[in-house]
Design an enzyme around this catalytic site. Structure first.
Site, PDB file in Angstrom:
ATOM      1  N   LYS A   1       0.476  -1.118  -0.148  1.00  0.00           N
ATOM      2  CA  LYS A   1      -0.133   0.441  -0.020  1.00  0.00           C
ATOM      3  C   LYS A   1       1.029   0.987  -0.177  1.00  0.00           C
ATOM      4  O   LYS A   1       0.211   2.130  -0.398  1.00  0.00           O
ATOM      5  CB  LYS A   1      -0.983  -0.186   1.395  1.00  0.00           C
ATOM      6  CG  LYS A   1      -1.518  -1.221   1.041  1.00  0.00           C
ATOM      7  CD  LYS A   1      -3.018  -1.035   2.241  1.00  0.00           C
ATOM      8  CE  LYS A   1      -4.289  -2.169   1.605  1.00  0.00           C
ATOM      9  NZ  LYS A   1      -4.791  -2.622   3.068  1.00  0.00           N
TER      10      LYS A   1
ATOM     11  N   LYS B   1      -6.516 -15.416 -11.723  1.00  0.00           N
ATOM     12  CA  LYS B   1      -8.275 -15.464 -11.673  1.00  0.00           C
ATOM     13  C   LYS B   1      -8.909 -14.504 -11.563  1.00  0.00           C
ATOM     14  O   LYS B   1      -8.247 -13.711 -11.203  1.00  0.00           O
ATOM     15  CB  LYS B   1      -8.021 -16.250  -9.809  1.00  0.00           C
ATOM     16  CG  LYS B   1      -7.480 -15.265  -9.261  1.00  0.00           C
ATOM     17  CD  LYS B   1      -7.168 -15.864  -8.189  1.00  0.00           C
ATOM     18  CE  LYS B   1      -6.696 -15.088  -6.767  1.00  0.00           C
ATOM     19  NZ  LYS B   1      -6.646 -15.288  -5.169  1.00  0.00           N
TER      20      LYS B   1
ATOM     21  N   LYS C   1     -11.664  -8.447  -8.900  1.00  0.00           N
ATOM     22  CA  LYS C   1     -12.234  -7.483  -8.871  1.00  0.00           C
ATOM     23  C   LYS C   1     -12.086  -6.226 -10.014  1.00  0.00           C
ATOM     24  O   LYS C   1     -12.913  -5.537 -10.891  1.00  0.00           O
ATOM     25  CB  LYS C   1     -12.340  -6.713  -7.691  1.00  0.00           C
ATOM     26  CG  LYS C   1     -13.938  -6.618  -7.036  1.00  0.00           C
ATOM     27  CD  LYS C   1     -13.967  -5.924  -5.848  1.00  0.00           C
ATOM     28  CE  LYS C   1     -14.299  -7.375  -4.741  1.00  0.00           C
ATOM     29  NZ  LYS C   1     -14.210  -6.964  -3.123  1.00  0.00           N
TER      30      LYS C   1
END
Ligand code: TRP
Length: 334
Positions: free
Chosen positions: A115, A197, A200
């Protein structure tokens, strides 16, 4: 006295729009667990503030994630389904645990480092202590099992460290929480574009959302990557074909899958037909969930009642734990 059920806790980030990967990877496990355990499933709205200080969309996202989980089969009468911000003792326990968490270990956390790289302009203390808040969520209910994906394993290890440190310093209050999954191996739901996979943020056309309408589902499936088919019998499948068969296994009938396996092995496969079938079966699977989401979401009164009922259960359990915590710490003066 009846055996007390073991305690399960997990947090769901209110990022909205769940997809098929979330369903098979996480929610389906929650739904199974609600039968056998005392479950606390929490919408992590405070955690989202570490990266999303703008709260304009928070209310809608919280309502959506609740509606989506309920539509998938989570029963607010069986579990405590609640919001983190409705359980204020979470913040108290977080404060105590912050005194037991060291700057050095927090800075080494992989999710923190990621982050920092993504948002160098907003490296706030909440981000640094994210795993401490997550620990508070878990041990506030003295939970033993935490159904989470692989990406959360380091946070769980930290949770065990913080819980043990507390126990060591102030006396045994918390069990060690461990990651838990029903099926030993987690089901991986492949993306429709051939690699990786479903997720989002990446290619939206390669991800099937639980809120997609039937035509969108069909369209996405028809766009899945294929080729001209194998040229020799019983050939190995390339990864993107393997992925399509993987998706079929989730929603298609056994005999349908067997037919296409045979077609593949005898070099007679027609991917157009296969994808048409898969699109129909996907629409049949997702359709009822989507329709349920769409009836729950506008019912704000029901959603409020779910949150209140969840908060009541969560606060009851939290208050019992906090009494033990304050006593163990000697925070009582009369
Ligand atoms: N950090 C978790 C995630 O990113 C969400 C979360 C918050 C959580 N609190 C939790 C998970 C407690 C398990 C237990 O998905």
């Amino acid at each position: 006295m009846a055996d007390k059920k073991e305690i399960v806790m997990s947090g769901i980030r209110p990022t909205g729009f769940l997809h098929l990967g979330n369903y098979f990877g996480a929610i389906r496990n929650y739904v199974k667990m609600q039968e056998d355990f005392e479950c606390y499933f929490m919408v992590a709205d405070w955690h989202s503030l570490t990266t999303h200080p703008d709260t304009k969309e928070l209310q809608g996202n919280v309502q959506r994630v609740l509606a989506e989980n309920i539509a998938c089969g989570l029963d607010p009468d069986k579990v405590a389904l609640y919001c983190q911000s409705h359980v204020h003792t979470t913040a108290e326990l977080y404060l105590y645990l912050n005194m037991l968490a060291y700057k050095g270990e927090l800075e080494k956390t992989v999710t923190f480092k990621d982050k920092v790289r993504q948002h160098p302009e907003n490296v706030n203390a909440g981000l640094l202590t994210y795993p401490v808040l997550q620990t508070a969520d878990i041990i506030l209910h003295r939970a033993k099992y935490v159904p989470v994906g692989k990406d959360q394993e380091q946070h769980l290890e930290m949770a065990r460290n913080f819980a043990n440190r507390f126990n060591h310093r102030y006396g045994e209050v918390f069990p060690e929480p461990v990651a838990y999954n029903y099926n030993a191996e987690l089901v991986k739901v492949p993306s429709l574009d051939g690699g990786g996979k479903m997720s989002k943020s990446e290619n939206q056309m390669a991800t099937l959302y639980l809120s997609d309408d039937d035509d969108m589902i069909r369209k996405k499936v028809m766009k899945a990557k294929t080729d001209n088919g194998p040229t020799e019998p019983n050939a190995a499948k390339p990864e993107y074909i393997e992925n399509i068969f993987g998706l079929m296994k989730l929603v298609c009938a056994q005999d349908v899958i067997a037919k296409y396996e045979n077609d593949y092995n005898s070099c007679n496969i027609r991917y157009g037909d296969l994808k048409k079938q898969l699109g129909e079966d996907m629409a049949k699977f997702i359709g009822p969930i989507r329709d349920k989401i769409n009836t729950i979401l506008p019912d704000k009164k029901y959603l409020q009642q779910v949150m209140e009922q969840g908060a009541e259960k969560a606060n009851k359990s939290a208050n019992e734990t906090m009494k033990l915590v304050r006593e163990a710490m000697g925070l009582k003066y009369y």
